[in-house]
Structures are given as structure tokens and as C-alpha cells.
Design a protein around this motif. Structure first.
Motif, PDB file in Angstrom:
ATOM      1  N   UNK A 130       0.805  -1.225   0.000  1.00  0.00           N
ATOM      2  CA  UNK A 130       0.000   0.000   0.000  1.00  0.00           C
ATOM      3  C   UNK A 130       0.838   1.275   0.000  1.00  0.00           C
ATOM      4  N   UNK A 131       2.090   1.171  -0.426  1.00  0.00           N
ATOM      5  CA  UNK A 131       2.909   2.379  -0.432  1.00  0.00           C
ATOM      6  C   UNK A 131       2.303   3.456  -1.330  1.00  0.00           C
ATOM      7  N   UNK A 140     -11.276   6.300   1.781  1.00  0.00           N
ATOM      8  CA  UNK A 140     -10.870   6.192   0.377  1.00  0.00           C
ATOM      9  C   UNK A 140     -10.230   4.849   0.069  1.00  0.00           C
ATOM     10  N   UNK A 141     -10.198   3.957   1.061  1.00  0.00           N
ATOM     11  CA  UNK A 141      -9.593   2.640   0.885  1.00  0.00           C
ATOM     12  C   UNK A 141     -10.670   1.569   0.855  1.00  0.00           C
ATOM     13  N   UNK A 142     -10.403   0.488   0.141  1.00  0.00           N
ATOM     14  CA  UNK A 142     -11.314  -0.646   0.156  1.00  0.00           C
ATOM     15  C   UNK A 142     -11.236  -1.337   1.511  1.00  0.00           C
ATOM     16  N   UNK A 143     -12.179  -2.247   1.770  1.00  0.00           N
ATOM     17  CA  UNK A 143     -12.172  -2.985   3.031  1.00  0.00           C
ATOM     18  C   UNK A 143     -10.875  -3.776   3.177  1.00  0.00           C
ATOM     19  N   UNK A 144     -10.453  -4.422   2.098  1.00  0.00           N
ATOM     20  CA  UNK A 144      -9.208  -5.188   2.149  1.00  0.00           C
ATOM     21  C   UNK A 144      -8.003  -4.310   2.406  1.00  0.00           C
ATOM     22  N   UNK A 145      -7.998  -3.127   1.815  1.00  0.00           N
ATOM     23  CA  UNK A 145      -6.884  -2.203   2.036  1.00  0.00           C
ATOM     24  C   UNK A 145      -6.869  -1.701   3.481  1.00  0.00           C
ATOM     25  N   UNK A 146      -8.044  -1.440   4.034  1.00  0.00           N
ATOM     26  CA  UNK A 146      -8.111  -1.019   5.436  1.00  0.00           C
ATOM     27  C   UNK A 146      -7.555  -2.098   6.362  1.00  0.00           C
ATOM     28  N   UNK A 151      -3.064  -4.241   9.782  1.00  0.00           N
ATOM     29  CA  UNK A 151      -1.968  -5.181  10.028  1.00  0.00           C
ATOM     30  C   UNK A 151      -0.647  -4.426  10.176  1.00  0.00           C
ATOM     31  N   UNK A 152      -0.402  -3.479   9.279  1.00  0.00           N
ATOM     32  CA  UNK A 152       0.826  -2.685   9.356  1.00  0.00           C
ATOM     33  C   UNK A 152       0.898  -1.921  10.676  1.00  0.00           C
ATOM     34  N   UNK A 172     -12.813  -9.983   1.182  1.00  0.00           N
ATOM     35  CA  UNK A 172     -13.300 -10.831   0.107  1.00  0.00           C
ATOM     36  C   UNK A 172     -12.329 -12.004  -0.080  1.00  0.00           C
ATOM     37  N   UNK A 173     -12.839 -13.117  -0.597  1.00  0.00           N
ATOM     38  CA  UNK A 173     -12.022 -14.338  -0.705  1.00  0.00           C
ATOM     39  C   UNK A 173     -10.697 -14.151  -1.438  1.00  0.00           C
ATOM     40  N   UNK A 174     -10.649 -13.225  -2.399  1.00  0.00           N
ATOM     41  CA  UNK A 174      -9.412 -13.017  -3.163  1.00  0.00           C
ATOM     42  C   UNK A 174      -8.263 -12.562  -2.271  1.00  0.00           C
ATOM     43  N   UNK A 175      -8.592 -11.766  -1.234  1.00  0.00           N
ATOM     44  CA  UNK A 175      -7.551 -11.164  -0.412  1.00  0.00           C
ATOM     45  C   UNK A 175      -7.303 -11.893   0.904  1.00  0.00           C
ATOM     46  N   UNK A 176      -8.121 -12.890   1.231  1.00  0.00           N
ATOM     47  CA  UNK A 176      -7.976 -13.560   2.522  1.00  0.00           C
ATOM     48  C   UNK A 176      -6.629 -14.246   2.664  1.00  0.00           C
ATOM     49  N   UNK A 177      -6.218 -14.982   1.640  1.00  0.00           N
ATOM     50  CA  UNK A 177      -4.944 -15.690   1.725  1.00  0.00           C
ATOM     51  C   UNK A 177      -3.772 -14.722   1.794  1.00  0.00           C
TER      52      UNK A 177
END
Length: 226
Positions: A130-131, A140-146, A151-152, A172-177
Motif C-alpha cells: 500500500x505504499x 478512500x480505501x477498500x475494506x481489504x486495504x483497510x 496489520x501494518x 473478500x475471498x481473493x484477499x484472505x490468503x
């Protein structure tokens, strides 16, 4: 590294009786160990994480982290140790809406060290991919980005222990792993102990040690037998 001894926690019910949530004779996590905590909904998994972190105080028992008994400390003492030694990934992220992703990570450092470490903040945001979004606020961020920012931020203070409460529940399933790999790889690189709560069998089966809360929590056994 982390050790619980005779930890008990209960809540007051409307009629004045006590509802036991935690009754844990012994539970231990080794330095650098990664494990998953599973159990039925409402069995006390989040309460356990909150109790370990000192967000909620135990009614009794000892909670040892790096040879410090958190249960014996004052509220201010627990806050100080938590800021210095514990990272927490909340299921609901808990990012500050008025701050950018970069500022949210820096704020985590301020709580722990009283000073900011911009190079580490930038490194962690790059680590989570996310740099290029570091100046964006949470809205302004998606749920996955938040969640990746969360985590950071949890890793900002170089904790001894990372607690993660359902870190993929709102992803969403794409970002879980990607989130799980990110957490595990960073903890492995920095020798951080990891305790993660999840309902996901796909996540749990990736770990060598999976603990069912009913197996270590006597309050759960009593509830299940009634």
C-alpha cells in the motif's frame, strides 16, 4: 513467552448472577510460535484476546508476557506493556478516520515508543502493498486495504506478540490468503509470536498448532455439558 495460569473471567447478568466466560488453568504460547484458536460463536475467543491484551481485565489468575505478569500491573502499567509488546489486529480495523494510512501506522509507533519511525512505517506499508495509497484516509480505501493498514499498524511497534481477531472475516475471498500470508511471513521474519482467532477452516488448517478453546477453557466445558 506468553503463559496464562488459572485465569478466570465472568460477566454480570441482569439478575445479579455471574456468567463464567473464561476458566483457563494453563495456556502457553512459545516465542515465535504461530497458532490458531477456534471455537463456537460466543465461546469467549475475543474475550480471551482482550484479556491477554489487558483491554479487559481478568477477575483472577496470572498472565505472563516476557516475564511480566500483566495481571499484577496497574491500568497504566498494562497500557504501557501493551503498547510496547502487543500488536492487535481488530476484526473491525479500528483505524482513525481523520488520519491517512501512513499516519495511522505512525500513531501506533507513538503509543509504543513515544517517537515516530517513518522508515519503518513506509516499509510496513510497502510490505502490505500500500505504499501507493499511504496518503489515503480509510474512507478512500477498500475494506481489504483497510485491513492491510490495520496489520501494518499492529506491527509498527515491533511487538513480541501479535493477536489477530478474525483478520479475514470482512475480506473478500481473493484477499484472505494474502492477509494470512502477510501476517505469518512478517511474524516469522521478526520472531513475533502469533495467536489468531478464526472461524475459517481454510485458515486453521495452514497452522501446525490449532487449539479448540473448549479444550483449555473449563467454563466452555461446563456450558457445553448443560
Amino acid at each position: 513467552m506468553l503463559e496464562l495460569k488459572n485465569v478466570g473471567k465472568s460477566y454480570d447478568e441482569p439478575g445479579g448472577t455471574k456468567l463464567p466466560i473464561l476458566d483457563i488453568p494453563h495456556f502457553r504460547v512459545e516465542t515465535g510460535e504461530q497458532l490458531v484458536l477456534v471455537g463456537r460463536s460466543g465461546c469467549g475467543k475475543t474475550t480471551l484476546l482482550h484479556t491477554i491484551a489487558g483491554i479487559s481485565r481478568a477477575d483472577r489468575g496470572e498472565i505472563w508476557l516476557d516475564k511480566i505478569n500483566l495481571a499484577s500491573l496497574s491500568e497504566a502499567g498494562v497500557d504501557k506493556v501493551r503498547a510496547a509488546k502487543i500488536g492487535y489486529v481488530f476484526q473491525t480495523f479500528n483505524l482513525l478516520p481523520g488520519f491517512t494510512a501512513y499516519e495511522n501506522v505512525l500513531l501506533g509507533m507513538t503509543f509504543a515508543q513515544g517517537r515516530k519511525d517513518p522508515p519503518r512505517a513506509r516499509h510496513l506499508l510497502k510490505r502490505v502493498g500500500l505504499e501507493h495509497r499511504s496518503t489515503h484516509k480509510p474512507s478512500a480505501l477498500s475494506v481489504g486495504e483497510q485491513q492491510r493498514v490495520a496489520v501494518a499498524r499492529a506491527l509498527a511497534n515491533k511487538p513480541s506478540l501479535l493477536l489477530a481477531d478474525e483478520p479475514t472475516a470482512n475480506i473478500d475471498p481473493r484477499n484472505q490468503q494474502m492477509i494470512i500470508d502477510l501476517i505469518r511471513e512478517t511474524c516469522r521474519e521478526e520472531n513475533i509470536s502469533l495467536l489468531i482467532v478464526t472461524h475459517s477452516p481454510e485458515v486453521a488448517r495452514q497452522f501446525d498448532r490449532v487449539v479448540k478453546l473448549e479444550e483449555v477453557n473449563l467454563a466452555n466445558r461446563e456450558a457445553l455439558s448443560t
